[in-house]
Design a protein around this motif. Structure first.
Motif, PDB file in Angstrom:
ATOM      1  N   PRO A  23      28.580  38.813  52.571  1.00 48.90           N
ATOM      2  CA  PRO A  23      29.273  38.698  51.324  1.00 48.90           C
ATOM      3  C   PRO A  23      28.438  37.314  50.980  1.00 48.90           C
ATOM      4  CG  PRO A  23      30.778  39.348  52.378  1.00 48.90           C
ATOM      5  CD  PRO A  23      29.588  39.365  54.084  1.00 48.90           C
ATOM      6  N   TYR A 192      39.651  39.926  47.058  1.00 51.51           N
ATOM      7  CA  TYR A 192      39.645  41.052  47.878  1.00 51.51           C
ATOM      8  C   TYR A 192      41.217  40.813  48.736  1.00 51.51           C
ATOM      9  CZ  TYR A 192      39.037  42.869  53.010  1.00 51.51           C
ATOM     10  OH  TYR A 192      39.474  43.703  54.058  1.00 51.51           O
ATOM     11  N   LEU A 223      27.396  45.834  50.147  1.00 49.62           N
ATOM     12  CA  LEU A 223      28.642  44.360  50.953  1.00 49.62           C
ATOM     13  C   LEU A 223      29.163  45.373  51.892  1.00 49.62           C
ATOM     14  CD1 LEU A 223      28.962  41.758  49.949  1.00 49.62           C
ATOM     15  CD2 LEU A 223      31.096  42.568  49.461  1.00 49.62           C
ATOM     16  N   PHE A 225      31.676  44.582  53.463  1.00 54.60           N
ATOM     17  CA  PHE A 225      33.275  44.338  53.253  1.00 54.60           C
ATOM     18  C   PHE A 225      34.502  43.404  54.315  1.00 54.60           C
ATOM     19  CE2 PHE A 225      33.982  49.025  52.508  1.00 54.60           C
ATOM     20  CZ  PHE A 225      34.818  48.812  52.661  1.00 54.60           C
TER      21      PHE A 225
END
Length: 233
Positions: A23, A192, A223, A225
């Motif tokens: 990120p 998130y 990404l 994540f």
């Protein structure tokens, strides 16, 4: 096939599309790639395992970005006259039935409309005007409230609404490229966590499918994540 400008093609070559970026690395890369003459907005595009045609798989909620959005918004409030006195200078536009009439006549010089529950029956007749523009107050969007002062202040500081679109994707701007990478990361983690916390009851199996970061005029960065869930940023 979509055609890209020479500028875009050149910066696109600097992105490894078969790689999932950390990120913070994705944020740093987008900041480095920006070469336009204005401050770009940075957005997250999140593909979820949801089918919004089912009521129990719809996602709509709000999140307060700790570092703000970087965008100045005009906030309008509709309530009874005695409830408007507490707002002081927090809201840009305040009114009651007079503001409802102004909106009916075409006045839409605001970005967010907040209202109290008792005036919603009067605002309902503005649905055809406010609805298509995403301005209709809603409890799910946090814009129907009895606590006007705190609600206006939250939106001023960085509260925003997000929802899943028809294809199961959430698109959310979470800051400006002139923010520090650390501040953008704080906002992204807040987003998130909010989406993860508000997982619809009908979501089965794997909830998160993929996530990308992009800017107003920049490329899309894939990404990893899962690093945010594991606190690896």
């Amino acid at each position: 096939m979509r055609k890209h400008s020479r500028r875009f093609r050149e910066i696109l070559q600097k992105v490894e599309h078969n790689k999932l970026y950390k990120p913070i690395d994705a944020i740093d890369l987008l900041k480095d790639l920006s070469n336009v003459k204005f401050i770009e907005t940075i957005e997250a595009h999140i593909v979820l395992n949801l089918d919004p045609k089912y009521a129990d798989q719809q996602l709509r909620s709000t999140v307060v970005l700790p570092k703000g959005t970087g965008k100045k918004i005009r906030i309008a409030v509709i309530a009874k006259d005695d409830q408007l006195q507490s707002l002081n200078e927090e809201a840009d536009i305040i009114g009651s039935e007079d503001l409802i009439q102004d909106i009916k006549n075409g006045y839409l010089d605001f970005d967010k409309l907040i209202a109290t529950p008792d005036v919603m029956p009067l605002i309902a007749k503005l649905g055809k005007i406010l609805g298509p523009r995403g301005l209709m107050p809603s409890p799910k969007a946090g814009t129907v409230t009895t606590n006007l002062y705190d609600t206006v202040k939250q939106f001023r500081l960085g509260k925003l609404e997000y929802r899943v679109d028809r294809s199961g994707i959430v698109h959310v701007p979470f800051g400006k490229l002139n923010f520090s990478s650390a501040d953008l990361m704080i906002n992204l983690i807040a987003l998130y966590n909010s989406i993860d916390k508000n997982r619809p009851s009908g979501a089965k199996g794997k909830y998160w499918k993929s996530m990308y970061l992009s800017t107003t005029m920049g490329p899309s960065i894939p990404l990893d994540f899962l690093m945010m869930k594991e606190n690896i940023i």
